[in-house]
Design a protein around this motif. Structure first.
Motif, PDB file in Angstrom:
ATOM      1  N   GLU A   1       0.826  -1.198   0.000  1.00  0.00           N
ATOM      2  CA  GLU A   1       0.000   0.000   0.000  1.00  0.00           C
ATOM      3  C   GLU A   1       0.869   1.261   0.000  1.00  0.00           C
ATOM      4  N   ARG A   2       1.944   1.245   0.739  1.00  0.00           N
ATOM      5  CA  ARG A   2       2.846   2.388   0.801  1.00  0.00           C
ATOM      6  C   ARG A   2       3.405   2.716  -0.579  1.00  0.00           C
ATOM      7  N   GLU A   3       3.666   1.681  -1.360  1.00  0.00           N
ATOM      8  CA  GLU A   3       4.214   1.890  -2.694  1.00  0.00           C
ATOM      9  C   GLU A   3       3.220   2.624  -3.593  1.00  0.00           C
ATOM     10  N   LEU A   4       1.931   2.341  -3.420  1.00  0.00           N
ATOM     11  CA  LEU A   4       0.912   3.014  -4.217  1.00  0.00           C
ATOM     12  C   LEU A   4       0.919   4.519  -3.950  1.00  0.00           C
ATOM     13  N   PHE A   5       1.082   4.888  -2.694  1.00  0.00           N
ATOM     14  CA  PHE A   5       1.115   6.307  -2.349  1.00  0.00           C
ATOM     15  C   PHE A   5       2.389   6.969  -2.876  1.00  0.00           C
ATOM     16  N   LEU A   6       3.474   6.243  -2.886  1.00  0.00           N
ATOM     17  CA  LEU A   6       4.714   6.767  -3.446  1.00  0.00           C
ATOM     18  C   LEU A   6       4.560   7.030  -4.942  1.00  0.00           C
ATOM     19  N   VAL A   7       3.975   6.080  -5.642  1.00  0.00           N
ATOM     20  CA  VAL A   7       3.730   6.253  -7.079  1.00  0.00           C
ATOM     21  C   VAL A   7       2.768   7.415  -7.315  1.00  0.00           C
ATOM     22  N   ALA A   8       1.741   7.515  -6.483  1.00  0.00           N
ATOM     23  CA  ALA A   8       0.776   8.614  -6.612  1.00  0.00           C
ATOM     24  C   ALA A   8       1.470   9.955  -6.425  1.00  0.00           C
ATOM     25  N   ALA A   9       2.328  10.050  -5.431  1.00  0.00           N
ATOM     26  CA  ALA A   9       3.031  11.307  -5.168  1.00  0.00           C
ATOM     27  C   ALA A   9       3.966  11.665  -6.317  1.00  0.00           C
ATOM     28  N   ILE A  10       4.688  10.697  -6.825  1.00  0.00           N
ATOM     29  CA  ILE A  10       5.603  10.954  -7.940  1.00  0.00           C
ATOM     30  C   ILE A  10       4.812  11.356  -9.188  1.00  0.00           C
ATOM     31  N   SER A  11       3.703  10.660  -9.439  1.00  0.00           N
ATOM     32  CA  SER A  11       2.872  10.999 -10.602  1.00  0.00           C
ATOM     33  C   SER A  11       2.308  12.404 -10.480  1.00  0.00           C
ATOM     34  N   GLY A  12       1.946  12.784  -9.284  1.00  0.00           N
ATOM     35  CA  GLY A  12       1.357  14.093  -9.066  1.00  0.00           C
ATOM     36  C   GLY A  12       2.303  15.242  -9.278  1.00  0.00           C
ATOM     37  N   LEU A  13       3.591  14.980  -9.248  1.00  0.00           N
ATOM     38  CA  LEU A  13       4.548  16.053  -9.475  1.00  0.00           C
ATOM     39  C   LEU A  13       4.383  16.673 -10.857  1.00  0.00           C
ATOM     40  N   ALA A  14       3.957  15.863 -11.810  1.00  0.00           N
ATOM     41  CA  ALA A  14       3.853  16.346 -13.186  1.00  0.00           C
ATOM     42  C   ALA A  14       2.417  16.522 -13.662  1.00  0.00           C
ATOM     43  N   ASP A  15       1.528  15.608 -13.270  1.00  0.00           N
ATOM     44  CA  ASP A  15       0.191  15.605 -13.860  1.00  0.00           C
ATOM     45  C   ASP A  15      -0.818  15.043 -12.873  1.00  0.00           C
ATOM     46  N   VAL A  16      -1.999  15.616 -12.869  1.00  0.00           N
ATOM     47  CA  VAL A  16      -3.080  15.138 -12.005  1.00  0.00           C
ATOM     48  C   VAL A  16      -4.036  14.252 -12.802  1.00  0.00           C
ATOM     49  N   ASP A  17      -4.308  14.638 -14.033  1.00  0.00           N
ATOM     50  CA  ASP A  17      -5.331  13.963 -14.823  1.00  0.00           C
ATOM     51  C   ASP A  17      -5.043  12.484 -15.050  1.00  0.00           C
ATOM     52  N   ALA A  18      -3.840  12.166 -15.476  1.00  0.00           N
ATOM     53  CA  ALA A  18      -3.506  10.773 -15.796  1.00  0.00           C
ATOM     54  C   ALA A  18      -3.624   9.883 -14.559  1.00  0.00           C
TER      55      ALA A  18
END
Length: 86
Positions: A1-18
């Motif tokens: 579960e922690r990994e999902l939040f890490l990926v979410a945070a990294i993804s959010g640095l560039a884009d919200v929509d995707a």
């Protein structure tokens, strides 16, 4: 579960929509629980807000950063409160 939040945070640095659309598709396919999905989306939004604040400081300087600090700060605090309280 922690990994999902890490990926979410990294993804959010560039884009919200995707990240938001991918998360919604995972919920629709029953591969992700809605309770976890909304937390991931809030994490994406928080990361994106913080990255935009950083860009404003780097590209716009202290003056622009000072102008966005209050609204961005309130947004981040509310997002964190929502994550902690629910």
């Amino acid at each position: 579960e922690r990994e999902l939040f890490l990926v979410a945070a990294i993804s959010g640095l560039a884009d919200v929509d995707a990240a938001t659309l991918s998360t919604a598709q995972l919920v629709e396919a029953h591969k992700l629980q809605p309770d976890l999905a909304w937390r991931m989306i809030v994490t994406v939004l928080l990361a994106n807000t913080l990255s935009k604040a950083g860009l404003a400081f780097l590209l716009g300087g202290r003056r622009l950063f000072g102008r966005i600090l209050l609204p961005f700060g309130v947004s981040v605090l509310v997002g964190l409160l929502v994550l902690v309280m629910y």
